[in-house]
Write a protein that holds these residues in place. Sequence first.
Motif, PDB file in Angstrom:
ATOM      1  N   ARG A 158      56.084 142.939  83.378  1.00 49.60           N
ATOM      2  CA  ARG A 158      56.122 142.069  84.559  1.00 49.60           C
ATOM      3  C   ARG A 158      57.341 141.159  84.470  1.00 49.60           C
ATOM      4  O   ARG A 158      57.538 140.461  83.480  1.00 49.60           O
ATOM      5  CB  ARG A 158      54.862 141.207  84.614  1.00 49.60           C
ATOM      6  CG  ARG A 158      53.581 141.999  84.833  1.00 49.60           C
ATOM      7  CD  ARG A 158      53.153 141.936  86.261  1.00 49.60           C
ATOM      8  NE  ARG A 158      52.878 140.555  86.622  1.00 49.60           N
ATOM      9  CZ  ARG A 158      52.841 140.111  87.878  1.00 49.60           C
ATOM     10  NH1 ARG A 158      53.097 140.927  88.872  1.00 49.60           N
ATOM     11  NH2 ARG A 158      52.585 138.846  88.142  1.00 49.60           N
ATOM     12  N   ARG A 215      52.747 140.007  78.416  1.00 51.66           N
ATOM     13  CA  ARG A 215      52.463 141.005  79.454  1.00 51.66           C
ATOM     14  C   ARG A 215      51.005 141.502  79.435  1.00 51.66           C
ATOM     15  O   ARG A 215      50.736 142.609  79.879  1.00 51.66           O
ATOM     16  CB  ARG A 215      53.406 142.198  79.334  1.00 51.66           C
ATOM     17  CG  ARG A 215      54.866 141.858  79.121  1.00 51.66           C
ATOM     18  CD  ARG A 215      55.745 143.094  79.112  1.00 51.66           C
ATOM     19  NE  ARG A 215      55.305 144.113  78.197  1.00 51.66           N
ATOM     20  CZ  ARG A 215      55.745 144.259  76.962  1.00 51.66           C
ATOM     21  NH1 ARG A 215      56.600 143.390  76.462  1.00 51.66           N
ATOM     22  NH2 ARG A 215      55.328 145.241  76.209  1.00 51.66           N
ATOM     23  N   MET A 271      47.438 142.142  80.716  1.00 49.84           N
ATOM     24  CA  MET A 271      46.711 142.144  81.980  1.00 49.84           C
ATOM     25  C   MET A 271      45.236 142.395  81.686  1.00 49.84           C
ATOM     26  O   MET A 271      44.864 143.466  81.191  1.00 49.84           O
ATOM     27  CB  MET A 271      47.242 143.222  82.920  1.00 49.84           C
ATOM     28  CG  MET A 271      46.449 143.359  84.208  1.00 49.84           C
ATOM     29  SD  MET A 271      47.062 144.726  85.238  1.00 49.84           S
ATOM     30  CE  MET A 271      45.791 144.746  86.514  1.00 49.84           C
ATOM     31  N   TYR A 313      46.941 137.697  84.307  1.00 44.04           N
ATOM     32  CA  TYR A 313      47.995 137.941  83.330  1.00 44.04           C
ATOM     33  C   TYR A 313      47.963 136.819  82.308  1.00 44.04           C
ATOM     34  O   TYR A 313      48.149 135.647  82.650  1.00 44.04           O
ATOM     35  CB  TYR A 313      49.352 138.037  84.020  1.00 44.04           C
ATOM     36  CG  TYR A 313      49.429 139.233  84.940  1.00 44.04           C
ATOM     37  CD1 TYR A 313      49.707 140.491  84.449  1.00 44.04           C
ATOM     38  CD2 TYR A 313      49.183 139.095  86.306  1.00 44.04           C
ATOM     39  CE1 TYR A 313      49.757 141.603  85.287  1.00 44.04           C
ATOM     40  CE2 TYR A 313      49.237 140.193  87.152  1.00 44.04           C
ATOM     41  CZ  TYR A 313      49.523 141.442  86.635  1.00 44.04           C
ATOM     42  OH  TYR A 313      49.569 142.530  87.470  1.00 44.04           O
TER      43      TYR A 313
END
Length: 311
Positions: A237, A244, A246, A280
């Motif tokens: 991202r 990063r 998620m 995130y």
Amino acid sequence: MRNLRFNWLRVFVSLIICVPCFCSAQGNDVEINAKYHPTSRYVPPMDSSSRIGSSRQVEFTLSSHISLYKKIDTTTGKVKLLNGAFFGKKTPFSNSGYNKQILPDDLYSISAGISYYASINKTWAYTLFLNSALNTDFISVDYNDLFLTGGIQFIRQFSPRFRLGFGAIIHNNLGKPMFWPALSVYWNFGRRFNVDIRVPDEGNGLAYTIGVGYQYNDHFKLGFAFKPYTISYDVERKNEINNRLMNYWQLPFELSGTYTRGHFGYTATIGFTALRSFAYAEKDIKNMFTKYPYHSLSTNLIFGAGIKYRF
């Protein structure tokens, strides 16, 4: 662009050594499933002024179980089983109307695993399981994309119709080992009904099943289940936090029907998702209670179909 420089041999060796995914199957099978989530409205975080965007989601899943070893002591009745499993999942999103990237276009989860089951006496048994999964968008892949899970569960057989299991699992979703309770309940009551609870259930990520089944006849059964799961991916991202990570939650309620004939089983599913939420975060246990902004997709229907072959 996919990261072509990533050493796939190291990933393969890691998956074999770490042996992923909780598996208690006692036979050989391969199964293919697809679930379709129609276009859903994007629900931004509370402090966001954005109110645009929608996403359509499809889930393709391939799984297989293989019995590696089986021993039954005819004198004592003790059983020992060693089983292997493979799970692969692809989740493409069709995103439109966003003013910046919120969801990746594609998410992948690949795991392969092993479990060991052994009876202690006539009423007690235990199972050991180990997990390793590659959860990624395949844009920038490194060891942050590897997620490990393992655990133990003790099982008490109260009667042929009722058994209870309890134990613990350990995973590294936040970069360091974390413990989680494990529970399983199977109760067959009446002539055709059963209650089935599996925490965790086998599959990608940390999956759970709380369901009721009805065996209509030898070939057809119905089931209604609440099947929440959470899965963590490492994604690329821009202009976001460094690690990063998620975290994705989904809370589906599903009504399914399964028809079995010979070696084949056919399943159709309809239901709805009460929640699809993602955030995130940083892959660091010290930020476990940090409140990151959650993005969501609105409640919508689910349509699914699958086929299983037993061999």
